[in-house]
Design a protein around this motif. Sequence first.
Motif, mmCIF file in Angstrom:
data_model
loop_
_atom_site.group_PDB
_atom_site.id
_atom_site.type_symbol
_atom_site.label_atom_id
_atom_site.label_comp_id
_atom_site.label_asym_id
_atom_site.label_seq_id
_atom_site.Cartn_x
_atom_site.Cartn_y
_atom_site.Cartn_z
ATOM 1 N N ALA A 111 1.142 -11.633 51.582
ATOM 2 C CA ALA A 111 2.321 -13.482 50.574
ATOM 3 C C ALA A 111 2.653 -14.081 52.177
ATOM 4 C CB ALA A 111 3.742 -12.115 51.227
ATOM 5 N N GLY B 41 6.699 -14.466 47.274
ATOM 6 C CA GLY B 41 8.149 -13.905 46.445
ATOM 7 C C GLY B 41 7.463 -12.452 45.847
ATOM 8 N N THR C 222 1.105 -6.670 52.945
ATOM 9 C CA THR C 222 1.875 -6.920 51.956
ATOM 10 C C THR C 222 2.390 -8.290 52.467
ATOM 11 O OG1 THR C 222 2.738 -5.215 51.454
ATOM 12 C CG2 THR C 222 4.232 -6.935 50.037
ATOM 13 N N ALA D 79 12.363 -13.534 47.191
ATOM 14 C CA ALA D 79 11.885 -11.897 47.026
ATOM 15 C C ALA D 79 13.171 -11.294 47.518
ATOM 16 C CB ALA D 79 11.294 -11.930 48.629
ATOM 17 N N CYS E 260 6.889 -5.381 48.241
ATOM 18 C CA CYS E 260 7.053 -4.499 49.261
ATOM 19 C C CYS E 260 8.467 -4.557 49.567
ATOM 20 C CB CYS E 260 6.702 -5.260 50.935
ATOM 21 S SG CYS E 260 6.925 -4.299 52.312
ATOM 22 N N GLY E 261 9.679 -5.169 49.268
ATOM 23 C CA GLY E 261 11.129 -4.553 48.984
ATOM 24 C C GLY E 261 11.354 -3.669 48.434
ATOM 25 N N MET F 126 10.422 -18.807 48.963
ATOM 26 C CA MET F 126 9.591 -17.213 49.051
ATOM 27 C C MET F 126 10.537 -16.570 48.907
ATOM 28 S SD MET F 126 6.130 -16.030 51.466
ATOM 29 C CE MET F 126 7.418 -15.784 52.704
ATOM 30 N N LEU G 149 6.148 -10.328 47.799
ATOM 31 C CA LEU G 149 6.865 -9.829 49.095
ATOM 32 C C LEU G 149 7.948 -8.859 48.713
ATOM 33 C CD1 LEU G 149 7.208 -9.996 51.750
ATOM 34 C CD2 LEU G 149 8.781 -12.038 52.030
ATOM 35 N N THR G 150 8.364 -8.863 47.220
ATOM 36 C CA THR G 150 9.748 -8.147 46.742
ATOM 37 C C THR G 150 8.540 -6.470 46.910
ATOM 38 O OG1 THR G 150 10.089 -10.180 45.534
ATOM 39 C CG2 THR G 150 10.964 -7.830 44.698
ATOM 40 N N THR H 60 14.937 -8.049 45.167
ATOM 41 C CA THR H 60 14.656 -7.040 45.620
ATOM 42 C C THR H 60 15.745 -6.143 45.736
ATOM 43 O OG1 THR H 60 12.852 -7.834 47.279
ATOM 44 C CG2 THR H 60 14.024 -5.594 47.606
#
Lengths: 311, 104
Positions: free
Chosen positions: A203, A221, A199, A293, A227-228, A289, A224-225, A297
């Motif tokens: 990103a 972003g 991820t 993210a 992933c969060g 980004m 990445l979110t 998250t």
Amino acid sequence: MTIGVLVDVLLALSLVGLSLQVVTGRALFRDLVLFILFGLLIALSWARLGAPDVALAEAAIGAGLTGALMLMAYRRLAAGGAADVSPARRRPLLALPVAALAGILVAIIGLSAQGVERVPDAAGTLVLQELSATGLGNPITGVLLVFRGLDTMLEMAVLLVALLGAWAVLGAAHPGRLHQVDRETPLVSALLTTVAPVTLLIATHLLLVGTDAPGGAFQAGAVLTGCGVLLVLTGTVRPRAAAGLLTKLLAIAGLAAFALIGVSALALGRAPMTLPGMWAVYLIETAMMLSIALTMTLLFARSRALGPEQR
Amino acid sequence: MTMGLADLIGATLLVLGCAFYGAGTVGLLRFPDVYNRLHALTKADNQGLLLVCAGLAVLSGSWGVTALLAVIWLLGLTAAAVSAHLIARHARHGPDPGVSAEEP
């Protein structure tokens, strides 16, 4: 009739059918799943319309993140015993006329848009003509950062206000307690060790190609979110009660980077929001980004900050 | 429009992949319980994804795209395996496991 038209017609019909199902649905959970499906089809539609940037954002935010948020809300409702309450079966008398009028309105807009001639100096064509001067290859990024930079900066402000609003509503309550996936399951930790780095890679890739190809801060972003959200759901990071300096800095990073660079142009005697060079583009995109993210998250985790598990 | 051998192979793979997706969906709709449905869905869809990716790779005729498609297939496999496992686990520990108690 080519296959493309056939696909478009199928897509349009499915969208109408799905939205009807979502609105008139019988069970809350089923409606949620159908709504996520609706978001995916919308993303497909954007791709068919030749707008891969919007398609990416819609798939990640509209279908993925919103879906996760709604499923989380459903879980809380179910825990409180409220999820069995099916949506109201009442059909207000006004619903049909309003729907019909809305349909007519859309039809009128669509039909009149069909007849519109291209104006030679319209904003879109001007952007394409002036794009080479910006050094950017992707007109979307050009519009977002250069031509309408102020709008994008204000979008970051909106995101920040949303986060502050959520913090205010959270009040002094303890950080949200989430139902977490059992990490004892070997597959889940395997998923984490595979997917989290991938991820990050995707990103970063989206962020970097964003200057020349579909992608950019919003898409990166959103990924990445994802992933969060995974880290929050698996309990790898836990909600914290108070936001530290790092969290606060990251939350305002996008807005601050944009504003500082935009205003510093004034000091250098240029028009406000003029970007001094490509480094500024990358700096702002990276900051945006990270802010996007982190904000999303935190909203998902219903918390002020996140940190590693404390023993 | 003439079709080369590569186009023909690619199209065949795509159609085969769609057939697997179709079979998986029929399984999802027709099979009696969670476990059977998961079985049908994940097995058939993973195969369908492989065939579709292979078809697209042949059609693209580029090694770069082929590598990307391979990554997509692997990520799809991972996601399917983990989510199927979690759903089955959830069902197993739920109020109605739906299987007999003949565990080892």
